[in-house]
Write a protein that holds these residues in place. Structure first.
Motif, PDB file in Angstrom:
ATOM      1  N   ARG A 192      34.531  33.440 -34.356  1.00 24.59           N
ATOM      2  CA  ARG A 192      33.199  33.021 -33.959  1.00 24.59           C
ATOM      3  C   ARG A 192      33.242  31.577 -33.481  1.00 24.59           C
ATOM      4  NH1 ARG A 192      29.327  33.181 -38.657  1.00 24.59           N
ATOM      5  NH2 ARG A 192      30.579  34.998 -39.138  1.00 24.59           N
TER       6      ARG A 192
ATOM      7  N   ARG B 165      38.502  33.418 -42.691  1.00 22.00           N
ATOM      8  CA  ARG B 165      38.788  34.648 -41.959  1.00 22.00           C
ATOM      9  C   ARG B 165      37.721  34.999 -40.934  1.00 22.00           C
ATOM     10  NH1 ARG B 165      39.120  38.167 -46.719  1.00 22.00           N
ATOM     11  NH2 ARG B 165      39.326  36.312 -47.948  1.00 22.00           N
TER      12      ARG B 165
ATOM     13  N   GLN C 126      25.811  29.961 -47.240  1.00 17.15           N
ATOM     14  CA  GLN C 126      26.587  31.198 -47.341  1.00 17.15           C
ATOM     15  C   GLN C 126      26.374  31.902 -48.679  1.00 17.15           C
ATOM     16  OE1 GLN C 126      30.134  28.871 -46.305  1.00 17.15           O
ATOM     17  NE2 GLN C 126      30.539  30.369 -44.719  1.00 17.15           N
TER      18      GLN C 126
ATOM     19  N   MET D  11      22.611  33.838 -41.246  1.00 17.40           N
ATOM     20  CA  MET D  11      22.928  34.941 -42.147  1.00 17.40           C
ATOM     21  C   MET D  11      21.975  34.891 -43.327  1.00 17.40           C
ATOM     22  SD  MET D  11      26.545  35.741 -43.917  1.00 17.40           S
ATOM     23  CE  MET D  11      26.599  34.151 -44.684  1.00 17.40           C
TER      24      MET D  11
ATOM     25  N   GLN E 148      32.738  26.775 -49.849  1.00 14.35           N
ATOM     26  CA  GLN E 148      31.701  27.297 -48.964  1.00 14.35           C
ATOM     27  C   GLN E 148      30.498  26.352 -48.918  1.00 14.35           C
ATOM     28  OE1 GLN E 148      31.102  31.328 -50.440  1.00 14.35           O
ATOM     29  NE2 GLN E 148      32.543  31.978 -48.892  1.00 14.35           N
TER      30      GLN E 148
ATOM     31  N   ALA F  66      26.997  28.738 -38.041  1.00 15.37           N
ATOM     32  CA  ALA F  66      26.677  30.071 -38.530  1.00 15.37           C
ATOM     33  C   ALA F  66      25.530  30.691 -37.747  1.00 15.37           C
ATOM     34  CB  ALA F  66      26.307  30.008 -40.012  1.00 15.37           C
TER      35      ALA F  66
ATOM     36  N   VAL G 191      21.016  36.132 -46.884  1.00 15.86           N
ATOM     37  CA  VAL G 191      21.694  36.800 -47.975  1.00 15.86           C
ATOM     38  C   VAL G 191      20.643  37.212 -48.976  1.00 15.86           C
ATOM     39  CG1 VAL G 191      23.607  36.610 -49.547  1.00 15.86           C
ATOM     40  CG2 VAL G 191      23.459  35.095 -47.608  1.00 15.86           C
TER      41      VAL G 191
ATOM     42  N   THR H  37      28.742  39.006 -55.334  1.00 12.75           N
ATOM     43  CA  THR H  37      29.480  37.967 -54.619  1.00 12.75           C
ATOM     44  C   THR H  37      30.343  38.550 -53.511  1.00 12.75           C
ATOM     45  OG1 THR H  37      29.846  37.310 -56.884  1.00 12.75           O
ATOM     46  CG2 THR H  37      30.588  35.815 -55.170  1.00 12.75           C
ATOM     47  N   GLN H  38      31.075  39.573 -53.865  1.00 12.21           N
ATOM     48  CA  GLN H  38      32.007  40.163 -52.913  1.00 12.21           C
ATOM     49  C   GLN H  38      31.316  40.588 -51.611  1.00 12.21           C
ATOM     50  OE1 GLN H  38      33.520  40.481 -55.934  1.00 12.21           O
ATOM     51  NE2 GLN H  38      35.631  40.149 -55.347  1.00 12.21           N
ATOM     52  N   ARG H  39      30.160  41.215 -51.786  1.00 16.03           N
ATOM     53  CA  ARG H  39      29.543  41.814 -50.622  1.00 16.03           C
ATOM     54  C   ARG H  39      28.869  40.800 -49.713  1.00 16.03           C
ATOM     55  NH1 ARG H  39      25.243  45.205 -51.897  1.00 16.03           N
ATOM     56  NH2 ARG H  39      25.555  44.613 -54.045  1.00 16.03           N
ATOM     57  N   HIS H  40      28.300  39.767 -50.298  1.00 22.14           N
ATOM     58  CA  HIS H  40      27.348  38.991 -49.519  1.00 22.14           C
ATOM     59  C   HIS H  40      27.863  37.695 -48.935  1.00 22.14           C
ATOM     60  CE1 HIS H  40      24.309  41.794 -50.072  1.00 22.14           C
ATOM     61  NE2 HIS H  40      24.177  41.619 -51.360  1.00 22.14           N
ATOM     62  N   THR H  41      29.081  37.333 -49.239  1.00 24.72           N
ATOM     63  CA  THR H  41      29.525  36.062 -48.699  1.00 24.72           C
ATOM     64  C   THR H  41      30.714  36.273 -47.770  1.00 24.72           C
ATOM     65  OG1 THR H  41      30.930  35.763 -50.597  1.00 24.72           O
ATOM     66  CG2 THR H  41      28.790  34.742 -50.686  1.00 24.72           C
ATOM     67  N   THR H  42      30.845  35.368 -46.839  1.00 22.76           N
ATOM     68  CA  THR H  42      32.000  35.433 -45.960  1.00 22.76           C
ATOM     69  C   THR H  42      32.876  34.236 -46.249  1.00 22.76           C
ATOM     70  OG1 THR H  42      30.679  34.275 -44.356  1.00 22.76           O
ATOM     71  CG2 THR H  42      30.885  36.652 -44.085  1.00 22.76           C
ATOM     72  N   THR H  43      34.152  34.456 -46.217  1.00 24.92           N
ATOM     73  CA  THR H  43      35.065  33.344 -46.421  1.00 24.92           C
ATOM     74  C   THR H  43      35.178  32.608 -45.093  1.00 24.92           C
ATOM     75  OG1 THR H  43      36.298  35.236 -47.150  1.00 24.92           O
ATOM     76  CG2 THR H  43      37.023  33.113 -47.959  1.00 24.92           C
ATOM     77  N   PRO H  44      35.085  31.284 -45.127  1.00 24.52           N
ATOM     78  CA  PRO H  44      35.078  30.569 -43.864  1.00 24.52           C
ATOM     79  C   PRO H  44      36.349  30.806 -43.042  1.00 24.52           C
ATOM     80  CG  PRO H  44      35.194  29.059 -45.755  1.00 24.52           C
ATOM     81  CD  PRO H  44      34.952  30.427 -46.290  1.00 24.52           C
TER      82      PRO H  44
ATOM     83  N   PRO I 275      27.059  22.567 -40.813  1.00 24.47           N
ATOM     84  CA  PRO I 275      27.729  23.865 -40.750  1.00 24.47           C
ATOM     85  C   PRO I 275      26.779  25.026 -40.485  1.00 24.47           C
ATOM     86  CG  PRO I 275      27.640  23.033 -43.008  1.00 24.47           C
ATOM     87  CD  PRO I 275      27.207  21.920 -42.114  1.00 24.47           C
TER      88      PRO I 275
END
Lengths: 343, 538
Positions: free
Chosen positions: A28, A23, B150, A1, B146, A338, A3, A14-21, A334
């Motif tokens: 995946r 959810r 990420q 990914m 995280q 991803a 970013v 922050t909101q747009r570009h990160t994924t919470t592990p 990790p």
């Protein structure tokens, strides 16, 4: 990914570009595990085809071999052929064989006149214990030598490297003879024959065989450890850790060794799985009754039921160990989960 | 209390070689921001690392490097640990390399707190979350769980700063902390550093190669060259009235936007086909988990023969994708791309087509250390292009290569040199010569000067300018630096998140930007501290 940075209100992004592990990553991760398991089954299936049909490429009729020494009456030959199902078409024999395996029935041994699974179960524990002990030696000694070499530049490194190169070049049977000569005959610390009773007795008896079996691989693992650690040692995050006042030992454990584990695990996995096959010579040398020895004998006697079973066990062990290694990799790094890093 | 940082006559080198640092003296007082400016190899990183006692192995040194009276060159390792834990913290250049990628952000932040400040894991995590919020990161309580990959580069640099601040240092060392970041992100980080330094009264030593940046953050400046301090003084004096020849050169080479120096837009010849016309060009990538990434979205523009077009944007804006589409390294997903009178087919090019295209269009990449084959001597690399595209014989190709290399400033004595024997600037000249040997009509420069020092960048830009005028080349210049564009390109195209947000003559767009993003980009350029009162930052 990948970013990207957003303009001046960059923290807002922050909101747009990160994924919470929790959810996004779970499905995946599940797909990753299922994919690995599927490829495991596929590999085993293809291996079973290769194992079964390769018998037809080997010259010689097993039934005729059974009657060696006796005058082969045509009726007797037909009878034996029928009894072992050798008269049926190849694909039907394969299906029967595969169906049997799924029920735990590996067929009958031609030479031992008993179920293959019984023959195997008598021998398998010794080999597994030998391989397990060798794996412990390989991991412990290999890691230790590698770590010491990479942390002691100069004489220590060079000394270990030369020793490792020499050890890596020694064939197992030579190592076995040398070890016996030194530790069994000269010093008398370890027995040179038999497999012993009880847990400690076993370990005591199997120490020399396991060392002889593992010596090449110890050298291998040590070299991988050394180069993998050297690669990490010059990384900037190690310097950052030093600059924050961490002690040398915690830097090494938390930031160097931890990051170097990936390649080490991959290499050790492949090699430890391969030990099952190479144990034949060592079993012979130390008079152990394991499957390595059995495999060689059975090939000699065209006892294809046993050969197929052993090869399938070895292949399964190999594939399973490698799948486990693959499944462990994302836990170690990790970025692999991803999909941004591959190894 | 003794001085915060005092370096006296510090010399460092390896046995049998010229010293890397030669008699460096500098000092930083409490609450003072000091810049250490120099080009690569000037010794600025070595000096800063020595402050923490991080010396290269087997190096020889003399002089003193004292932090609060503790000489780090002679200190015992326990004293050094104490210094690193309590007195001084360092922020490194590339946060992506500087934070352990296999551990969580929270682990990185709390490891010092848990290990010797005696906090429990939960307490430490709480402190870390507070600190992350203070440096301007939202949802900090999620961020700590995280992993670094990420987060974006700007966010990671804030994490790095938060980690440094958690130890409440008296001295903050910053090693080019914004070089790996975009301009607008850089503006945010610089403001954060300035605010924290002022609020905590920390002493700060800020390393950079960028004089503009130094002047926007620091009151005093030391200029370093080849391991010596060549000039020092207040930032304003050094910047506006440099005493030394080298500092003058450095100031002169530092790119700035000068609207009166922007090249004029060439008059379009009536009825002539533009060399490049692009219509609704898009490029999508399939990501592994089913999403699609639109790297380039509906780009439309034309580039007349002899024109020079700057493509400006930040990382991820799609500017490199555009360049790669133009040279045929990528296949468009939608839209048309027309080179002269030839339409680009809608599929990967065949080898023959690729060769034909390469005759017209050449590209120079960002990093000359990666774009030249390390085993091929530079002269032969250039001669090979002549043989391939001009069908010249071996002897003739070598003569042509020698002449062309001479023209870009690589003397004949370097003809047989391998790339590793050349400096970054020389390598980029070779890369340029290789591109020019095909006698292209369109030259694409993809961040071709970004990896170079300012003085080298100035030389390469001059060379490109000269070649553009002499050979009538058409230039497509991809960069993140508006100042470079203002110098080289008559037209500019501003990209943001895959879209062209604005295009037109460079002079007009820089003087009167029509789009918020362009304004933001121009406003994010570092501005000297002494200018702050006159011009209010947007």
């Amino acid at each position: 990914m990948s970013v990207m940075d957003a303009p001046a209100g960059e923290p807002r992004s922050t909101q747009r570009h990160t994924t919470t592990p929790g959810r996004a990553a779970r499905p995946r991760r599940l797909r990753f595990v299922l994919g690995k398991l599927f490829s495991l089954l596929l590999t085993l299936f293809i291996a079973s085809l290769a194992v079964f049909f390769s018998r037809f490429l080997v010259p010689g009729d097993p039934a005729r071999f059974l009657l060696r020494g006796r005058s082969p009456k045509p009726e007797a030959l037909v009878e034996i052929t029928r009894q072992f199902g050798l008269d049926k078409p190849a694909w039907e024999q394969y299906l029967n064989w595969l169906g049997g395996i799924l029920h735990g029935d590996w067929g009958r041994s031609l030479t031992y006149r008993q179920d293959v699974s019984d023959v195997l179960l008598n021998r398998l524990p010794t080999t597994l214990q030998l391989v397990a002990l060798a794996a412990v030696f390989i991991t412990l000694l290999g890691l230790l030598a590698g770590i010491i070499a990479s942390l002691n530049k100069g004489f220590g490194d060079r000394f270990i490297l030369v020793t490792l190169t020499a050890a890596g070049a020694v064939p197992p049977f030579v190592a076995a003879i040398a070890l016996v000569a030194l530790f069994a005959v000269q010093l008398g610390w370890f027995p040179s024959f038999g497999s012993g009773d009880g847990f400690l007795g076993r370990v005591w008896h199997l120490t020399l065989p396991a060392l002889a079996l593992g010596i090449t691989y110890i050298a291998f693992v040590a070299r991988v450890t050394r180069s993998s650690m050297n690669e990490q040692l010059v990384r900037e995050h190690v310097e950052v850790a030093m600059s924050r006042g961490l002690t040398r030992s915690s830097v090494v454990v938390r930031h160097v060794l931890r990051n170097a584990l990936g390649p080490i695990l991959t290499v050790s996995g492949v090699m430890i799985a391969g030990l099952l096959v190479s144990s034949a010579i060592i079993e012979q040398t130390f008079g152990l009754t394991g499957i390595g020895q059995l495999l060689v004998q059975s090939i000699d006697r065209l006892d294809f039921g046993v050969v197929q079973a052993i090869v399938m066990v070895v292949v399964t062990a190999f594939v399973v160990v490698n799948t486990v290694v693959d499944l462990l990799q994302p836990l170690i790094d990790p970025r692999i989960a991803a999909g941004t890093e591959t190894r | 209390m003794s001085q915060l940082l005092n370096v006296q006559d510090f010399t460092l080198g390896f046995a049998g070689r010229d010293p890397l640092l030669n008699g460096i003296s500098l000092h930083v007082d409490d609450g003072e921001a000091v810049a250490l400016v120099g080009e690569s190899g000037s010794g600025k990183s070595l000096t800063t690392r020595a402050t923490l006692g991080l010396l290269p192995e087997r190096s020889q040194h003399s002089g003193t490097v004292a932090v609060r009276g503790l000489n780090t060159l002679t200190a015992r390792s326990a004293e050094l640990l104490g210094l690193r834990r309590n007195k001084a913290s360092m922020i490194f250049q590339d946060p992506r390399a500087g934070i352990n990628p296999v551990r969580t952000v929270g682990d990185f932040l709390t490891e010092t707190l848990v290990r010797w400040r005696g906090l429990s894991r939960a307490e430490a995590l709480e402190r870390a979350v507070e600190q992350l919020e203070q440096v301007g990161l939202r949802r900090a309580s999620e961020l700590v769980h995280q992993h670094p990959h990420q987060l974006s580069g700007g966010m990671l640099q804030r994490v790095m700063i938060a980690a440094a601040l958690l130890d409440s240092p008296e001295l903050l060392l910053c090693d080019e902390p914004t070089t790996a970041l975009d301009v607008t992100t850089q503006a945010g980080i610089v403001k954060l550093l300035r605010d924290e330094q002022q609020a905590r009264g920390m002493g700060m030593l800020f390393i950079t190669h960028d004089l503009n940046l130094a002047s926007s953050l620091c009151e005093r400046v030391y200029v370093l060259r080849n391991g010596r301090v060549v000039e020092h003084g207040s930032a304003r004096e050094v910047f506006l009235a440099p005493q030394e020849e080298y500092t003058r050169q450095l100031v002169g080479a530092t790119p700035s936007i000068e609207l009166d120096r922007v090249p004029a837009v060439p008059v379009a010849v009536e009825g002539e086909e533009p060399i490049l016309s692009v219509d609704s060009l898009s490029k999508h990538y399939e990501l592994p988990h089913g999403d699609t990434l639109t790297a380039l979205d509906q780009a439309t523009f034309t580039l007349p023969v002899g024109g020079s077009l700057g493509v400006v944007g930040e990382s991820g804006s799609g500017k490199s994708t555009l360049a790669r589409l133009v040279v045929g390294l990528e296949t468009p997903s939608e839209g048309t791309l027309r080179l002269g009178v030839v339409d680009r087919p809608d599929r990967p090019l065949k080898a023959r087509e690729r060769k034909l295209l390469a005759k017209d269009v050449q590209i120079v990449f960002q990093d000359p250390y990666l774009s030249l084959d390390p085993r091929i001597a530079v002269g032969h690399a250039v001669a090979d292009v002549f043989r391939l595209h001009q069908k010249q014989g071996r002897r003739q190709a070598q003569d042509s290569a020698r002449e062309l290399l001479g023209r870009v400033g690589i003397g004949p004595e370097r003809f047989d040199a391998k790339p590793r024997a050349l400096s970054g600037g020389q390598r980029q000249r070779v890369a340029l010569a290789k591109a020019l040997a095909a006698r292209p009509r369109l030259l694409v420069l993809d961040e071709a000067t970004s990896a170079l020092d300012v003085s080298v960048q100035a030389q390469v830009l001059e060379l490109v300018e000269e070649l553009r005028d002499q050979l009538g080349l058409t230039i497509l210049f991809v960069t993140h630096d508006l100042a470079v564009v203002s110098r080289l390109c008559s037209q500019v195209l501003v990209m943001h998140q895959g879209r062209i947000v604005e295009q037109g003559p460079t002079a007009r767009i820089l003087a009167d930007p029509g789009d918020d993003y362009t304004r933001n980009l121009i406003g994010s350029r570092p501005r000297p501290l002494w200018d702050r009162d006159v011009i209010t930052t947007p």
